[in-house]
Write an enzyme that holds these catalytic residues in place. Structure first.
Site, PDB file in Angstrom:
ATOM      1  N   ASP A 193       0.772  -1.152  -0.049  1.00 36.26           N
ATOM      2  CA  ASP A 193       0.217   0.126   0.028  1.00 36.26           C
ATOM      3  C   ASP A 193       0.882   1.121  -0.083  1.00 36.26           C
ATOM      4  O   ASP A 193       1.974   1.103   0.276  1.00 36.26           O
ATOM      5  CB  ASP A 193      -0.838  -0.025   1.045  1.00 36.26           C
ATOM      6  CG  ASP A 193      -2.203  -0.711   1.145  1.00 36.26           C
ATOM      7  OD1 ASP A 193      -2.574  -0.926  -0.230  1.00 36.26           O
ATOM      8  OD2 ASP A 193      -2.907  -0.754   2.158  1.00 36.26           O
TER       9      ASP A 193
ATOM     10  N   LYS B 242      -3.083   3.669  -3.063  1.00 35.12           N
ATOM     11  CA  LYS B 242      -4.424   4.217  -3.357  1.00 35.12           C
ATOM     12  C   LYS B 242      -4.119   5.752  -2.969  1.00 35.12           C
ATOM     13  O   LYS B 242      -3.725   6.037  -1.788  1.00 35.12           O
ATOM     14  CB  LYS B 242      -5.672   3.853  -2.973  1.00 35.12           C
ATOM     15  CG  LYS B 242      -5.721   2.269  -3.154  1.00 35.12           C
ATOM     16  CD  LYS B 242      -7.295   1.890  -2.608  1.00 35.12           C
ATOM     17  CE  LYS B 242      -7.292   0.356  -3.010  1.00 35.12           C
ATOM     18  NZ  LYS B 242      -8.497  -0.311  -2.208  1.00 35.12           N
TER      19      LYS B 242
END
Length: 407
Positions: A197, A219
């Site tokens: 991530d 993200k």
């Protein structure tokens, strides 16, 4: 290994007779280890320790409650002498030599014909170290190697194909590589694939072997280049190839990390999953800014929420801390909704950006002013917002020009 001409090997003692002469500390430890290996153990000693008496009482060990006799070695494959009496130990060693039985000689490795290494087991890895007859040195080396394996400082990756892959959902903590758990480090050391991530501790990636596949699925706010269903598919696909897959997340996988969705996807595909909790930024980043989420006399509890949604149902009590993850962009709407629903506009609040990094920045104010203050400095994600009287404990509150709370 003690002496020249020694040859290291492992003995299969399961179901075979092993004689232990002595009943003290060394004899006890050796007997318990031999029982774990499945040996048929005979202990020869007038007295035995309390620890040794337990397996004897269960019938796991044959006890000859007397002094040693030469015939006691009949049928033995291995003997351990540990009486602390040099004369008896020497006689046992001589008898073993005459019968061509390997002899572990407690306290006198130079005159033994076999030496037991210090052993540790980490997952499916066995570490065995011989200290040249120095049991203390061997144990210290073993402990050091085992600790390095457990922490992930030594490579644990399998070098052959896995018959079955699996996925580990690992919480990487609030960003500092030193705050990932020991279990998380170990799994990274075993990983064939790391799916990472944006907020995970990227510093640990430099420790990976060059052939480890790293897939960045990070993200950004309002920008998800790889949607969640594709991330799920990546985890399943690599695991079905027989690979160890680590899904490295920021914070904790189950605190707004969508770890539950990934767990379900893997289980539905028949993939084994391990979940490794992480230090959530909801508590850790606040603490780094000097704000405990609970504090005697100030806060009796706390709630962790996402700032992407309406928070009007939160308790209206300044003694109940609210920690809001994400949502910096929506902060003006959030504080307006809170005040309109009855929250005290003078409630202390803080926005903490880039926690546990060199760029960490803390902005404090009240519920009525925090959005304007954050906008004035250009506050951006990643950030958390803390609302409640505990904010007054932060050094940033002391140095900031914040109006005094109403009495």
């Amino acid at each position: 290994m003690s002496g020249e001409g020694s040859f290291p090997l492992t003995l299969q003692v399961s179901g075979r007779r092993v004689v232990v002469v002595g009943g003290g500390h060394v004899a006890t430890r050796r007997t318990l280890s031999l029982l774990d290996a499945g040996a048929d153990v005979v202990v020869v000693s007038p007295v035995v320790s309390d620890s040794l008496a337990s397996p004897i009482g269960r019938g796991d060990v044959t006890w000859l409650a007397r002094e040693y006799r030469p015939g006691d070695l009949d049928g033995a494959w291995l003997v351990q002498t540990a009486t602390a009496d040099p004369h008896v130990d020497g006689q046992v060693a001589d008898d073993a030599q005459a019968r061509q039985i390997w002899c572990l000689k407690g306290g006198d490795p130079a005159h033994a014909t076999a030496w037991a290494p210090a052993v540790a087991r980490v997952d499916d890895v066995t570490v065995a170290i011989s200290g040249g007859g120095d049991a203390g040195r061997a144990a210290a080396l073993r402990d050091g190697v085992a600790a390095a394996l457990q922490s992930g400082d030594l490579p644990l990756r399998h070098r052959t194909h896995h018959p079955d892959g699996f996925v580990a959902l690992v919480g990487g903590g609030p960003g500092d590589p030193g705050l990932i758990t020991t279990r998380g480090r170990r799994l990274l050391a075993e990983a064939d694939v790391v799916v990472v991530d944006r907020l995970a501790p990227h510093g640990v990636l430099a420790e990976l072997a060059p052939d480890v596949e790293v897939i960045d699925v990070g993200k950004m706010p309002d920008h998800h280049p790889i949607p969640q269903h594709e991330i799920n598919a990546i985890l399943v696909d690599r695991a079905k190839q027989g690979k160890v897959v680590v899904r490295l997340k920021g914070g904790d996988p189950y605190v707004f990390g969508r770890g539950g969705e990934e767990l379900i996807a893997c289980r539905e595909a028949g993939i084994p999953v391990e979940v490794v909790p992480g230090v959530t930024s909801a508590i850790a980043v606040a603490a780094e800014a000097g704000i405990p989420v609970t504090h005697r006399g100030l806060a009796r509890g706390f709630t962790v929420v996402t700032g992407h949604e309406s928070l009007v149902d939160l308790p209206h009590d300044r003694a109940h801390t609210v920690v809001m993850l994400m949502g910096v962009k929506r902060l003006p709407e959030t504080v307006r909704e809170l005040m309109e629903s009855g929250h005290d506009p003078q409630t202390p609040a803080a926005v903490i950006e880039n926690g546990y990094s060199a760029e960490q920045r803390v902005t404090v104010g009240t519920l009525a002013t925090i959005a304007d203050r954050a906008e004035a400095i250009g506050a951006r994600s990643p950030a958390i917002t803390v609302i409640g009287d505990v904010v007054t404990l932060s050094p940033s509150w002391v140095t900031a020009q914040v109006p005094q709370l109403k009495g």
